[in-house]
Design an enzyme around this catalytic site. Structure first.
Site, PDB file in Angstrom:
ATOM      1  N   THR A  82      10.872   7.705   4.453  1.00  8.77           N
ATOM      2  CA  THR A  82      11.073   9.091   4.014  1.00  8.77           C
ATOM      3  C   THR A  82      10.031   9.963   4.702  1.00  8.77           C
ATOM      4  O   THR A  82       9.142   9.443   5.375  1.00  8.77           O
ATOM      5  CB  THR A  82      10.887   9.213   2.490  1.00  8.77           C
ATOM      6  OG1 THR A  82       9.531   8.850   2.188  1.00  8.77           O
ATOM      7  CG2 THR A  82      11.845   8.358   1.695  1.00  8.77           C
ATOM      8  N   LEU A  83      10.107  11.260   4.431  1.00  6.54           N
ATOM      9  CA  LEU A  83       9.135  12.188   5.019  1.00  6.54           C
ATOM     10  C   LEU A  83       7.710  11.840   4.589  1.00  6.54           C
ATOM     11  O   LEU A  83       6.793  11.765   5.404  1.00  6.54           O
ATOM     12  CB  LEU A  83       9.491  13.609   4.545  1.00  6.54           C
ATOM     13  CG  LEU A  83       9.296  14.747   5.514  1.00  6.54           C
ATOM     14  CD1 LEU A  83      10.060  14.485   6.805  1.00  6.54           C
ATOM     15  CD2 LEU A  83       9.787  16.046   4.876  1.00  6.54           C
ATOM     16  N   ALA A  84       7.523  11.604   3.295  1.00 10.39           N
ATOM     17  CA  ALA A  84       6.181  11.292   2.773  1.00 10.39           C
ATOM     18  C   ALA A  84       5.663   9.990   3.392  1.00 10.39           C
ATOM     19  O   ALA A  84       4.486   9.884   3.756  1.00 10.39           O
ATOM     20  CB  ALA A  84       6.218  11.187   1.257  1.00 10.39           C
TER      21      ALA A  84
ATOM     22  N   ALA B  29      -1.188  13.337   0.002  1.00 14.46           N
ATOM     23  CA  ALA B  29      -2.605  13.084   0.321  1.00 14.46           C
ATOM     24  C   ALA B  29      -2.843  13.588   1.738  1.00 14.46           C
ATOM     25  O   ALA B  29      -2.015  13.358   2.625  1.00 14.46           O
ATOM     26  CB  ALA B  29      -2.926  11.600   0.239  1.00 14.46           C
TER      27      ALA B  29
ATOM     28  N   LYS C   4      -2.029   6.143  -7.039  1.00 14.61           N
ATOM     29  CA  LYS C   4      -0.934   5.442  -7.739  1.00 14.61           C
ATOM     30  C   LYS C   4      -1.485   4.619  -8.914  1.00 14.61           C
ATOM     31  O   LYS C   4      -0.826   4.507  -9.955  1.00 14.61           O
ATOM     32  CB  LYS C   4      -0.144   4.546  -6.779  1.00 14.61           C
ATOM     33  CG  LYS C   4       0.682   5.311  -5.744  1.00 14.61           C
ATOM     34  CD  LYS C   4       1.665   6.290  -6.349  1.00 14.61           C
ATOM     35  CE  LYS C   4       2.617   6.887  -5.325  1.00 14.61           C
ATOM     36  NZ  LYS C   4       3.304   8.099  -5.818  1.00 14.61           N
TER      37      LYS C   4
ATOM     38  N   ILE D  94      10.273   2.749   1.776  1.00 16.03           N
ATOM     39  CA  ILE D  94      11.515   3.369   2.263  1.00 16.03           C
ATOM     40  C   ILE D  94      11.104   4.452   3.251  1.00 16.03           C
ATOM     41  O   ILE D  94      10.153   5.197   2.997  1.00 16.03           O
ATOM     42  CB  ILE D  94      12.311   4.015   1.099  1.00 16.03           C
ATOM     43  CG1 ILE D  94      12.636   2.977   0.020  1.00 16.03           C
ATOM     44  CG2 ILE D  94      13.578   4.680   1.607  1.00 16.03           C
ATOM     45  CD1 ILE D  94      13.310   3.565  -1.215  1.00 16.03           C
TER      46      ILE D  94
ATOM     47  N   ASP E  76       5.702  24.743  -6.695  1.00 18.43           N
ATOM     48  CA  ASP E  76       4.594  24.062  -6.019  1.00 18.43           C
ATOM     49  C   ASP E  76       3.662  23.628  -7.144  1.00 18.43           C
ATOM     50  O   ASP E  76       3.074  24.479  -7.829  1.00 18.43           O
ATOM     51  CB  ASP E  76       3.906  25.046  -5.062  1.00 18.43           C
ATOM     52  CG  ASP E  76       2.712  24.410  -4.341  1.00 18.43           C
ATOM     53  OD1 ASP E  76       2.183  23.402  -4.839  1.00 18.43           O
ATOM     54  OD2 ASP E  76       2.314  24.947  -3.298  1.00 18.43           O
TER      55      ASP E  76
ATOM     56  N   TYR F 266      -2.868   2.488   3.033  1.00 15.99           N
ATOM     57  CA  TYR F 266      -2.386   3.229   1.857  1.00 15.99           C
ATOM     58  C   TYR F 266      -3.563   3.925   1.159  1.00 15.99           C
ATOM     59  O   TYR F 266      -3.406   4.904   0.442  1.00 15.99           O
ATOM     60  CB  TYR F 266      -1.639   2.281   0.905  1.00 15.99           C
ATOM     61  CG  TYR F 266      -0.660   3.006   0.004  1.00 15.99           C
ATOM     62  CD1 TYR F 266       0.393   3.729   0.542  1.00 15.99           C
ATOM     63  CD2 TYR F 266      -0.790   2.978  -1.382  1.00 15.99           C
ATOM     64  CE1 TYR F 266       1.289   4.409  -0.265  1.00 15.99           C
ATOM     65  CE2 TYR F 266       0.102   3.650  -2.202  1.00 15.99           C
ATOM     66  CZ  TYR F 266       1.146   4.357  -1.634  1.00 15.99           C
ATOM     67  OH  TYR F 266       2.029   5.029  -2.446  1.00 15.99           O
TER      68      TYR F 266
ATOM     69  N   SER G 197      15.131  11.562   0.592  1.00 10.01           N
ATOM     70  CA  SER G 197      14.139  11.492  -0.491  1.00 10.01           C
ATOM     71  C   SER G 197      14.601  10.554  -1.601  1.00 10.01           C
ATOM     72  O   SER G 197      15.794  10.528  -1.961  1.00 10.01           O
ATOM     73  CB  SER G 197      13.945  12.878  -1.121  1.00 10.01           C
ATOM     74  OG  SER G 197      13.395  13.771  -0.205  1.00 10.01           O
ATOM     75  N   ILE G 198      13.637   9.844  -2.186  1.00 10.91           N
ATOM     76  CA  ILE G 198      13.949   8.981  -3.323  1.00 10.91           C
ATOM     77  C   ILE G 198      14.525   9.837  -4.462  1.00 10.91           C
ATOM     78  O   ILE G 198      15.469   9.430  -5.144  1.00 10.91           O
ATOM     79  CB  ILE G 198      12.681   8.216  -3.768  1.00 10.91           C
ATOM     80  CG1 ILE G 198      12.289   7.211  -2.676  1.00 10.91           C
ATOM     81  CG2 ILE G 198      12.911   7.509  -5.099  1.00 10.91           C
ATOM     82  CD1 ILE G 198      11.002   6.458  -2.933  1.00 10.91           C
TER      83      ILE G 198
HETATM   84  P1  NAP Z   1       9.660  12.745   0.213  1.00 14.31           P
HETATM   85  O1  NAP Z   1      11.116  12.789   0.413  1.00 14.31           O
HETATM   86  O2  NAP Z   1       8.808  13.326   1.280  1.00 14.31           O
HETATM   87  O3  NAP Z   1       9.295  13.381  -1.205  1.00 14.31           O
HETATM   88  C1  NAP Z   1       7.999  13.802  -1.550  1.00 14.31           C
HETATM   89  C2  NAP Z   1       8.159  15.094  -2.264  1.00 14.31           C
HETATM   90  O4  NAP Z   1       6.912  15.580  -2.785  1.00 14.31           O
HETATM   91  C3  NAP Z   1       8.675  16.171  -1.317  1.00 14.31           C
HETATM   92  O5  NAP Z   1       9.808  16.775  -1.872  1.00 14.31           O
HETATM   93  C4  NAP Z   1       7.503  17.142  -1.244  1.00 14.31           C
HETATM   94  O6  NAP Z   1       7.907  18.467  -1.010  1.00 14.31           O
HETATM   95  C5  NAP Z   1       6.935  16.975  -2.633  1.00 14.31           C
HETATM   96  N1  NAP Z   1       5.649  17.636  -2.749  1.00 14.31           N
HETATM   97  C6  NAP Z   1       4.517  17.421  -2.048  1.00 14.31           C
HETATM   98  N2  NAP Z   1       3.560  18.283  -2.430  1.00 14.31           N
HETATM   99  C7  NAP Z   1       4.108  19.051  -3.416  1.00 14.31           C
HETATM  100  C8  NAP Z   1       3.642  20.115  -4.222  1.00 14.31           C
HETATM  101  N3  NAP Z   1       2.392  20.616  -4.087  1.00 14.31           N
HETATM  102  N4  NAP Z   1       4.468  20.667  -5.130  1.00 14.31           N
HETATM  103  C9  NAP Z   1       5.725  20.212  -5.277  1.00 14.31           C
HETATM  104  N5  NAP Z   1       6.239  19.204  -4.535  1.00 14.31           N
HETATM  105  C10 NAP Z   1       5.442  18.636  -3.619  1.00 14.31           C
HETATM  106  O7  NAP Z   1       9.164  11.229   0.061  1.00 14.31           O
HETATM  107  P2  NAP Z   1       9.524  10.077  -0.997  1.00 14.31           P
HETATM  108  O8  NAP Z   1       9.162   8.822  -0.309  1.00 14.31           O
HETATM  109  O9  NAP Z   1      10.888  10.252  -1.543  1.00 14.31           O
HETATM  110  O10 NAP Z   1       8.418  10.312  -2.120  1.00 14.31           O
HETATM  111  C11 NAP Z   1       8.723  10.502  -3.483  1.00 14.31           C
HETATM  112  C12 NAP Z   1       7.787   9.687  -4.367  1.00 14.31           C
HETATM  113  O11 NAP Z   1       8.063   8.309  -4.165  1.00 14.31           O
HETATM  114  C13 NAP Z   1       6.304   9.875  -4.052  1.00 14.31           C
HETATM  115  O12 NAP Z   1       5.581   9.848  -5.271  1.00 14.31           O
HETATM  116  C14 NAP Z   1       5.983   8.631  -3.249  1.00 14.31           C
HETATM  117  O13 NAP Z   1       4.609   8.288  -3.300  1.00 14.31           O
HETATM  118  C15 NAP Z   1       6.846   7.624  -3.990  1.00 14.31           C
HETATM  119  N6  NAP Z   1       7.105   6.365  -3.292  1.00 14.31           N
HETATM  120  C16 NAP Z   1       7.564   6.364  -2.016  1.00 14.31           C
HETATM  121  C17 NAP Z   1       7.800   5.152  -1.373  1.00 14.31           C
HETATM  122  C18 NAP Z   1       8.288   5.120   0.058  1.00 14.31           C
HETATM  123  O14 NAP Z   1       8.101   4.090   0.719  1.00 14.31           O
HETATM  124  N7  NAP Z   1       8.929   6.158   0.546  1.00 14.31           N
HETATM  125  C19 NAP Z   1       7.580   3.938  -2.048  1.00 14.31           C
HETATM  126  C20 NAP Z   1       7.124   3.973  -3.363  1.00 14.31           C
HETATM  127  C21 NAP Z   1       6.876   5.191  -3.972  1.00 14.31           C
HETATM  128  P3  NAP Z   1       8.000  18.993   0.514  1.00 14.31           P
HETATM  129  O15 NAP Z   1       8.601  17.964   1.371  1.00 14.31           O
HETATM  130  O16 NAP Z   1       8.835  20.194   0.380  1.00 14.31           O
HETATM  131  O17 NAP Z   1       6.577  19.225   0.941  1.00 14.31           O
END
Ligand code: NAP
Length: 274
Positions: free
Chosen positions: A193-195, A95, A162, A191, A64, A155, A18-19
């Site tokens: 990641t799970l999301a 989403a 965003k 990056i 949550d 996206y 995760s970021i």
């Molecule tokens: P990630 O590891 O999956 O993190 C996303 C987090 O959001 C997870 O910890 C998830 O929790 C949490 N989440 C989702 N619904 C939630 C809720 N109702 N209440 C509380 N937490 C909730 O992915 P990530 O890529 O690091 O994402 C972090 C941020 O970076 C996001 O805003 C994403 O849009 C942004 N971002 C990502 C990228 C990329 O390419 N990865 C690039 C730019 C920006 P659970 O996993 O426990 O559900």
């Protein structure tokens, strides 16, 4: 020890990819004391070792963001265990899958509402709930992506979220500036990641970015972590309302770069043609 004496809370660590983990790690290495949150009991066990590694002690709480009572409970827990805090990391987005592929025009209203609630309104809600315990030199950080500014295939709904998130950063920054609270976002490059796994054709996005960014590579959570730590620290005390790119420079490109062929002739290559 840039973060020595700073206390904060990090929301959005799902695992070590995760970021938010990258940001938390950078803050810990620079002396910050932190609380982290988990979504529900299903994730508590998975996150416990990370909470231990980040030396969170008992500051490891459920939250949550779709449940206002859990945000309120988070404030009480933070106040009880940490008193005042100096930073918040909001690294949360969601989403429904029908919003992340297919035709944009087909996005259902329910999906739209969920994405805006969890990915955008939660920043306002958390800021409002935690404001009474924020110090007068505090910093809030959220995470955005270039798809909130320009079209990126698939996206879709998250691009709209965003865009709203980036404007939320600016309005919050103005509103809270008089209280000594800064609000910024990092627009990170893609990056794995799970999301990110939920976004259609994400592996192509990674390849495209690495090929076309000036630095010719994708960014890492360590790079985003260090920049995040800077925005949370007093090093950035004059910075608020900013969307700071950590994307290997991808956002500056208007067209693919000029390269040279084996004879030294300059060319712009696309789809086998130049
Ligand atoms: P990630 O590891 O999956 O993190 C996303 C987090 O959001 C997870 O910890 C998830 O929790 C949490 N989440 C989702 N619904 C939630 C809720 N109702 N209440 C509380 N937490 C909730 O992915 P990530 O890529 O690091 O994402 C972090 C941020 O970076 C996001 O805003 C994403 O849009 C942004 N971002 C990502 C990228 C990329 O390419 N990865 C690039 C730019 C920006 P659970 O996993 O426990 O559900």
């Amino acid at each position: 020890m840039i973060m020595e004496g700073k206390k904060g809370v990090v929301l959005g660590i799902a695992n070590k990819k995760s970021i938010a983990y990258g940001i938390a790690k950078a803050c810990q290495e620079q002396g910050a004391q932190m609380a982290i949150t988990f979504l529900n009991e299903r994730f508590e066990g998975k996150l416990a070792p990370i909470a231990q590694e980040l030396e969170c002690g008992n500051s490891f709480y459920p939250c949550d963001v779709s449940k206002p009572e859990e945000i309120e409970a988070l404030r009480h827990s933070l106040e009880k265990d940490m008193g005042q805090i100096d930073f918040i990391v909001h690294s949360i987005a969601f989403a429904p899958k029908e919003g992340l592929s297919g035709r944009f025009v087909d996005i259902p209203k329910e999906a739209f509402d969920v994405a805006m609630d969890i990915s955008v309104f939660s920043l306002i809600e958390i800021t409002k709930a935690l404001k009474p315990i924020l110090s007068s030199r505090s910093s809030i950080l959220t995470l955005s992506y270039y798809g909130g500014e320009k079209y990126i295939p698939n996206y879709n709904l998250m691009g709209v979220a965003k865009a709203a998130l980036e404007m939320t950063v600016r309005y919050l920054a103005e509103d809270l500036g008089k209280d000594g609270i800064r609000v910024n976002a990092i627009s990170a490059g893609p990056i794995k990641t799970l999301a990110a796994a939920g976004i259609g054709e994400f592996s192509f996005m990674l390849k495209w970015n690495a090929a076309h960014a000036p630095l010719k590579e994708n960014v890492t959570i360590e790079q985003v972590g260090n920049s995040g730590m800077y925005l949370l620290s007093d090093l950035s005390s004059g910075v608020t309302g900013e969307i700071h790119y950590v994307d290997a420079g991808y956002n500056i490109m208007g067209m693919p770069a000029i390269t040279e062929d084996e004879n030294g002739k300059q060319q712009i290559a696309w789809n086998g043609e130049s």
